[in-house]
Structures are given as structure tokens and as C-alpha cells.
Design a protein around this motif. Structure first.
Motif, PDB file in Angstrom:
ATOM      1  N   SER A 135      13.831  41.115 -11.355  1.00  0.00           N
ATOM      2  CA  SER A 135      15.017  41.320 -12.315  1.00  0.00           C
ATOM      3  C   SER A 135      14.601  41.090 -13.669  1.00  0.00           C
ATOM      4  O   SER A 135      13.465  40.523 -14.134  1.00  0.00           O
ATOM      5  N   GLU A 136      15.661  41.500 -14.446  1.00  0.00           N
ATOM      6  CA  GLU A 136      15.371  41.138 -16.177  1.00  0.00           C
ATOM      7  C   GLU A 136      15.319  39.701 -16.434  1.00  0.00           C
ATOM      8  O   GLU A 136      14.708  39.253 -17.473  1.00  0.00           O
ATOM      9  N   ASP A 137      15.612  38.789 -15.566  1.00  0.00           N
ATOM     10  CA  ASP A 137      15.576  37.313 -15.810  1.00  0.00           C
ATOM     11  C   ASP A 137      14.219  36.751 -15.575  1.00  0.00           C
ATOM     12  O   ASP A 137      14.015  35.823 -16.039  1.00  0.00           O
ATOM     13  N   ASP A 138      13.415  37.447 -14.778  1.00  0.00           N
ATOM     14  CA  ASP A 138      12.033  37.116 -14.412  1.00  0.00           C
ATOM     15  C   ASP A 138      11.126  37.447 -15.541  1.00  0.00           C
ATOM     16  O   ASP A 138      10.413  38.511 -15.283  1.00  0.00           O
ATOM     17  N   SER A 180       8.595  37.911 -22.582  1.00  0.00           N
ATOM     18  CA  SER A 180       9.939  38.184 -22.965  1.00  0.00           C
ATOM     19  C   SER A 180       9.811  38.432 -24.587  1.00  0.00           C
ATOM     20  O   SER A 180      10.628  38.968 -25.308  1.00  0.00           O
TER      21      SER A 180
END
Length: 370
Positions: free
Chosen positions: A357-360, A366
Motif C-alpha cells: 500500500s501507499e503506507d508501506d 519515502s
């Protein structure tokens, strides 16, 4: 266009539709079907002469002898379209000259496939990319032995093999190229000899060594175009962490060579530093999924786990990833197994993909990942 020797690709069928002026081109490799309406009879006659033995000008002169209204510009425009649509190729290909006669014969069917899947001016350019590549495979057991063999068959130019183990009897049911006569011998020596017999054009660099957290892999990784980690001692996640750390340092693409647990095969991922999420990102995802499950205590922590295995599952898992390697090295397109891992179920041949996901995202990724 003067130096082009056009030829209908051997993987393309040409058919004329009855009672119409439509010509059908069928791409056997991709099941693609293209239809053109050809009003000019001279164009069809020209296409029938495109067998790779004559330059375009000779084809024109032969047609123009009986049809003087036919212009060279018309033939050029037709040829440009056929090249653009991937229907014909130029047999007067300077890149072919960089291969020996033996190599041209060896890779001919493979290059037929490249011509259908790439938009390069020459399908031999893709083969040249593969030939000029250097790959390291760490661990040549159930997955690594299949990957090494497939890449050598594909014509990889340079391959580094890293392993410390010896052939055991139970290896032979799932690890490619090892035989009963090899039991007790170092895997690295057996694999080197047999890979050379498959493709003598490949440079093979064996390294008999065991890796651990403190192993300096710089001399293995830094000159590579791709590193594939298949080492599973103590486990694939741990060795992937060690290998990925070095690959990120040198910005070398790497594949975590998956594995298998009984009837389940674990596929990927392929990691390209600076372009995809890294192994630390996968660990964030993994820890999330572990929290969702029940917390269990292992009552036999010192017992080494063994699961069933067969050549069917190890070869499938390995060659999924070989195709990703070939796409990357040949520059045929982006790898398929990026930012995700797969789990293939041998019982029903389904594949379940776990997409990050975008959070991983770890702190490093990042900063650059979009």
C-alpha cells in the motif's frame, strides 16, 4: 530504406480474405490479429516478395518492370507501416553481426519471440542486452538451480554463482541438473560444469562461500546488473535483508527468489533501487499482517522446519522470476513483480498477489517514491 532487406516475420501468418481486398496478419506468439485493406495490387505483390533475401529497391524494380505506375515512395510508405506494426523485420541487421554463426542459430527462436514483444529497431538488440549483462545468483538449490539454468539457456553473458552446500540425495527431486552421480560433490562445481555444457558462450564465475550477516558481498554485487537471492539459511527473509542492504548501497536491482511451502509457491519481489519500494518496505507490510493474526508460541523453537517440495512448484516459481529478470536485463519492459509479492497455489494454479500500500514505505523510500 535503401539498405533494408524486408522479411515477413516467421511468427506472422499472412492470409487474404476471399472476395475482398483485405489482408490478415496473424501474430502466432501473441494471438494478435491485424487487418488491412489493400487497394493497390502492387503492394500485395511487394509483400509476397519480402523474404529477406532482396533489398527494398530490388523488390521495387521487379514490380515496376510490369507496373510502371507504381512508385518507390508507395513501397517505402508500405514498408514503414509494416515495420511500425511489427509485421516485418530487416534481415540486414548490423547487430546480428555481433553474434557468431553458432549464436545466431542457438538464439534464433528466442529472438523470434523478442521481435513480437519489443519495439526496438532490432530484436537482436534485446538479445545483445542480455548477452552483455552480469547476474549473480546466491543459492543454487531448489529455486536458484532452475533460475541459473534458464538464464544460461537464454544467453546471459556473465553469471556469478554463490553457494557452499554439497549435493544430497533429497535434492535431486526438485533441484535441476544434479544427478545421483553428483551426491557429495560441491554444488558450485557441479553447476558450473553442467551450465558450461548447456551454453559455452556464457562466462561463469563460481564462488564457494556461505553468507551470513557479516559476509562482505561487495565483490559479488558491485559489478552486477542484477542479483537474485535464493539463499534460505537461516531463512529467505533474513538472507534477503543481508543481500538487499548491499544491493541498495550499489543501486543494483535484485530479486528475492521466493520459495515454496508445500503446495504454495512464493513469487518475488523484484526491487529496483530508486524506482520501487525496497525490502524494508515489505517488512513493514509483513509485520502489519503478522499483527492481524493470532500470537502463537513455538513449542519447538530449535527444530528445523522441513516442508514438502517437488520440481513442479520450484520450476514454476523460478521461471516466473526468470521472466522478470529477462524483461529487466533485455529492456523488454518494466518487470511485472514490483511493489508486490505473489503466492501461487499448485492445487488450483491460482495466484494471490499481495500489493504494497501507499503506507508501506520505509524512511529511505519515502524520500523518492511517488
Amino acid at each position: 530504406m535503401k539498405n533494408i532487406y524486408p522479411m515477413i516475420k516467421s511468427s506472422v501468418g499472412v492470409f487474404k480474405e476471399k472476395n475482398t481486398k483485405r489482408i490478415h496478419f496473424v501474430f502466432y506468439s501473441t494471438s494478435c490479429h491485424k487487418v488491412f485493406e489493400i487497394e493497390n495490387e502492387c503492394i500485395l505483390k511487394s509483400i509476397l516478395l519480402m523474404d529477406g533475401t532482396k533489398p527494398l529497391l530490388d523488390i521495387f524494380l521487379k514490380i515496376n518492370l510490369n507496373f510502371q505506375q507504381f512508385t518507390y515512395k508507395e513501397l517505402e510508405e508500405c514498408t514503414e507501416l509494416l515495420l511500425k506494426e511489427g509485421i516485418i523485420e530487416n534481415t540486414n541487421d548490423p547487430i546480428r553481426e555481433q553474434f557468431t554463426t553458432e549464436e545466431l542459430e542457438r538464439y534464433s527462436r528466442q529472438v523470434d519471440l523478442w521481435s513480437d514483444y519489443c519495439d526496438l529497431s532490432s530484436p537482436w538488440e534485446l538479445q545483445k542486452n542480455i548477452k552483455e549483462s552480469t547476474v549473480a545468483i546466491i543459492g543454487i538449490g531448489g529455486i536458484g538451480s532452475w533460475m541459473a539454468t534458464s538464464l544460461v539457456m537464454a544467453g546471459i553473458g556473465n553469471i556469478k554463482l554463490v553457494d557452499y552446500d554439497r549435493v544430497e540425495r533429497h535434492n535431486i527431486t526438485r533441484q535441476l541438473l544434479y544427478t545421483t552421480e553428483d551426491i557429495g560433490r560441491e554444488k558450485i562445481k557441479v553447476m558450473e560444469m553442467k551450465l558450461r555444457s548447456i551454453n559455452p558462450n556464457v562466462n561463469i564465475f563460481p564462488a564457494h562461500m556461505e553468507i551470513d550477516e557479516g559476509t562482505d558481498l561487495s565483490h559479488i554485487v558491485e559489478s552486477c546488473d542484477l542479483v537474485i537471492n535464493c539463499a534460505d539459511n537461516p531463512d529467505i527473509n533474513t538472507t534477503a535483508q543481508w543481500v538487499s542492504k548491499v544491493c541498495l548501497k550499489y543501486k543494483v536491482p535484485h530479486i528475492v527468489g521466493g520459495g515454496y511451502i508445500g503446495h504454495l509457491g512464493l513469487i518475488g519481489p523484484t526491487i529496483i533501487p530508486g524506482r520501487t519500494k525496497c525490502w524494508d518496505c515489505y517488512q513493514i507490510n509483513y509485520k502489519k499482517r503478522r499483527k492481524e493474526g493470532k500470537l502463537l508460541t513455538n513449542l519447538f523453537p530449535d527444530r528445523k522446519r522441513h516442508t514438502g517440495a517437488t520440481a513442479s512448484i520450484s520450476s514454476i516459481v523460478a521461471n516466473f522470476q526468470v521472466w522478470d529478470a529477462i524483461r529487466l536485463l533485455g529492456r523488454i519492459g518494466d518487470p511485472n513483480i514490483i511493489n508486490k509479492t505473489g503466492e501461487i497455489d499448485l492445487n488450483n494454479l491460482s495466484i494471490r498477489w499481495n500489493n504494497l500500500s501507499e503506507d508501506d514505505l520505509c524512511e529511505v523510500c519515502s524520500e523518492y517514491y511517488i
